[in-house]
Write an enzyme that holds these catalytic residues in place. Structure first.
Site, PDB file in Angstrom:
ATOM      1  N   CYS A  76      -3.378  -1.779 -25.509  1.00 28.19           N
ATOM      2  CA  CYS A  76      -3.491  -1.160 -24.180  1.00 28.19           C
ATOM      3  C   CYS A  76      -2.550  -1.809 -23.169  1.00 28.19           C
ATOM      4  O   CYS A  76      -2.595  -1.494 -21.987  1.00 28.19           O
ATOM      5  CB  CYS A  76      -4.935  -1.209 -23.676  1.00 28.19           C
TER       6      CYS A  76
ATOM      7  N   HIS B 107       0.828  -1.209   0.000  1.00 25.18           N
ATOM      8  CA  HIS B 107       0.000   0.000   0.000  1.00 25.18           C
ATOM      9  C   HIS B 107       0.856   1.250   0.000  1.00 25.18           C
ATOM     10  O   HIS B 107       0.527   2.254  -0.624  1.00 25.18           O
ATOM     11  CB  HIS B 107      -0.900   0.000   1.240  1.00 25.18           C
TER      12      HIS B 107
ATOM     13  N   GLU C 170      -5.486 -11.208 -25.878  1.00 21.15           N
ATOM     14  CA  GLU C 170      -4.407 -11.407 -24.902  1.00 21.15           C
ATOM     15  C   GLU C 170      -3.902 -12.846 -24.924  1.00 21.15           C
ATOM     16  O   GLU C 170      -2.928 -13.179 -24.265  1.00 21.15           O
ATOM     17  CB  GLU C 170      -4.916 -11.125 -23.485  1.00 21.15           C
TER      18      GLU C 170
ATOM     19  N   ASP D 261      -0.380  -9.760 -21.242  1.00 24.36           N
ATOM     20  CA  ASP D 261      -0.752 -11.177 -21.198  1.00 24.36           C
ATOM     21  C   ASP D 261      -0.394 -11.898 -22.495  1.00 24.36           C
ATOM     22  O   ASP D 261      -0.033 -13.073 -22.474  1.00 24.36           O
ATOM     23  CB  ASP D 261      -2.248 -11.323 -20.893  1.00 24.36           C
TER      24      ASP D 261
END
Ligand code: PEP
Ligand code: MG
Length: 571
Positions: free
Chosen positions: A503, A189, A432, A456
């Site tokens: 993308c 985080h 992908e 991917d």
């Protein structure tokens, strides 16, 4: 002068004084038995402390400025949820009642146990959640001991150095010029927040908080993941030059924000942005994005125990759509699985190999109720601007058919309820998986647009786990097989006159963007931070000559000539 190394998680260079965060000193955990008659009072003492911490978090959330990183609220919610989690609170109360332990002993033992369970998990994201448990427990222990929270860092701008920082504390450090943190990894985080704050940061810096002292002069290099302590004049000079060059470079790039992206030979190129939360639309607009090419909707679902309901999703999609209007926003339906696990909800579908298992569209089709909820939310949001729907991880034609059936079902429900949506919302698919690239023309016929997810596609073509650092060097976007599959996809889309974009991370790499341009790509979507550099690269490119040169080297029988071509691009 000496240097310390860690993982650079947020780029940039800063030269500033160190401010050590007072969280270093550990809370002393008392271990004593209580009398049987005192158990209920002890449980009440624990509950009071938890209530106080919860209130503290609520106060932090209420005081969050508008420009706080979009993840901030979600992170506070995770910590608040841990306080409500029976695995922590219920079990600690049980230990007080059954073992007659004092509250501190009970809560620290339970937190340690929970933390260990998280740490045994292979998934790096979930493993990081063990730290969240410890951070929450630490706040409870401080409260029980009557100690202040750990953010006594003063207000002057400085590089914050700490062993670890809880997200709630981090949010109160908005004056920070950078972060050096002993613990954590790329998905921690702390790293996520530092990126959102746009300041240089390194995590996993070993024992930096022991070696660095308050007021030490630091050079923090977030690119290289290095911090130079008490630098000499020569080093300072070198970094000041680098900093000046960086600033100048950023300044120059900013001049390109409103320049249309047209190649040297007059080809018009569309540059869009990838976002994970609606708040990031602001960054996309500032970089001059012409739309959102990928809204990774799964980030609304991760890191929480309950799935977001239709209303919450609708608001998030609508926020992004309205922020970008009249530009398009491409919302990808839930892509969970593999490195993005959905916590307890996915436990119903255990899988031996998550990357090849029930992920993305496969998971959605297996959970129709959840899928319809998301589709209804996206459709309702589409009434407020230009939305597009994107299906992840397609391999089979029937997956498109079934998705369209679900979309129709959601539309029919909305019609019946008299709710507005865009009847003509475009539906596209992600390429992908090599199978989808090879059959791209068939998918292009079924769908309104294609978007190539190179992250991917490379993983599945080269059999390289994209999250495994041991094989990271083999993850090659320029492998001829990868380039051929991308080329085949672009041609498949062109054959049916359908738009096609990239993308994946390749779109955000200036050199790769030129290769994609040479292959006929005219739509790119990337992290907003990469947009202007890619624009600069494409403005300088001549697609016709690049295309001719690429065609000469991208012949399967003669792989060896490809690296030379790529080297020339870099020059
Ligand atoms: C990709 O695979 O290239 C992609 C854009 O999707 P994600 O990175 O979210 O898997
Ligand atoms: Mg993907």
């Amino acid at each position: 002068m000496f240097s310390l190394h860690g993982i650079g998680v947020s780029a940039g260079i800063v030269v500033a004084r160190a401010r050590l965060l007072g969280s270093g000193e550990q809370v002393d955990v008392p271990h004593y038995h209580i009398a049987a008659a005192e158990t209920e009072a002890e449980v009440a003492r624990l509950e009071d402390a938890m209530r106080l911490v919860r209130q503290e978090m609520r106060d932090v959330a209420a005081q969050l400025p508008d420009d706080a990183p979009p993840e901030s609220r979600a992170l506070l919610e995770v910590h608040a949820m841990l306080l409500d989690d029976p695995a922590l609170t219920g079990e600690a109360a049980k230990a007080i009642r059954l073992s007659l332990w004092c509250a501190e002993w009970a809560v620290s033992t339970q937190a340690a146990e929970l933390g260990m369970q998280f740490e045994a998990i292979e998934d790096p994201y979930l493993r990081e959640r063990g730290r969240d448990v410890r951070q929450v427990a630490d706040r409870v222990l401080r409260t029980l001991a009557g100690m202040p929270s750990a953010n006594a860092a003063g207000d002057e701008p400085a590089v914050i150095v700490a062993s670890d920082i809880a997200p709630a504390d981090m949010l109160q450090l908005r004056h920070a010029l950078g972060f050096v943190i002993d613990q954590g990894g790329v998905t921690s985080h702390t790293a996520i927040l530092a990126r959102g704050m746009n300041v240089p940061a390194i995590v996993g810096a070993g024992r930096a908080s022991e070696f660095i002292r308050d007021d030490d002069l630091l050079i923090l290099d977030g690119h290289q993941g290095v911090v130079i302590v008490a630098p000499d004049e020569a080093m300072l000079g070198e970094y000041r030059n680098l900093q000046a060059r960086e600033a100048l470079d950023r300044q120059r790039l900013l001049r390109l924000v409103h320049v249309p992206c047209i190649s040297l030979d007059g080809e018009r190129i569309e540059l869009q942005a990838n976002i994970e939360t609606p708040g990031e639309a602001r960054e996309a607009l500032a970089a001059g994005a012409q739309g959102i090419g990928l809204f990774r909707s799964e980030f609304l679902f991760l890191n929480r125990s309950r799935l977001p309901d239709e209303e919450e999703q609708y608001q998030a999609y609508r926020d992004a759509i309205e922020a970008m209007a009249p530009r398009p926003v491409t919302i990808r339906t839930l892509d969970v699985g593999a490195d993005k696990a959905l916590g307890g909800f996915q436990d119903a579908h255990p899988t031996p190999n998550p990357a090849l298992g029930l992920r993305a569209i496969r998971f959605c089709l297996a959970e129709p109720q959840m899928f319809i909820t998301q589709l209804r939310a996206i459709l309702r949001a589409s009434a407020h601007g230009r939305a597009r729907l994107l299906i992840p991880m397609l391999a089979h034609g029937f997956e498109v058919d079934q998705t369209i059936e679900h979309i129709e079902q959601a539309k029919a429900q909305l019609r019946q309820q008299g709710l507005q949506y865009d009847e003509a919302i475009p539906v596209g698919g992600m390429v992908e998986i090599p199978a989808a690239a090879i059959c791209a023309a068939a998918f292009a016929r079924q769908l309104d647009f294609l978007s190539i997810g190179t992250n991917d596609l490379i993983q599945y073509t080269l059999a390289i786990d994209r999250a495994d650092h041991q094989v990271a060097a083999l993850f090659n976007p320029f492998h001829p097989a990868v380039l051929r599959l991308i080329q085949q996809t672009i041609r498949g889309a062109q054959q049916h006159g359908k738009p096609v974009a990239v993308c994946g991370e390749m779109a955000g790499d200036p050199k790769a963007a030129q290769v994609l341009l040479a292959m006929g790509l005219r739509q790119f979507s990337m992290h907003p931070a990469h947009l202007l550099r890619v624009k600069q690269s494409l403005l300088r490119a001549d697609s016709t000559s690049l295309q001719a040169r690429l065609a000469r080297v991208l012949v399967l029988e003669d792989f060896d000539r490809l690296p030379e071509f790529l080297e020339q691009l870099e020059a």
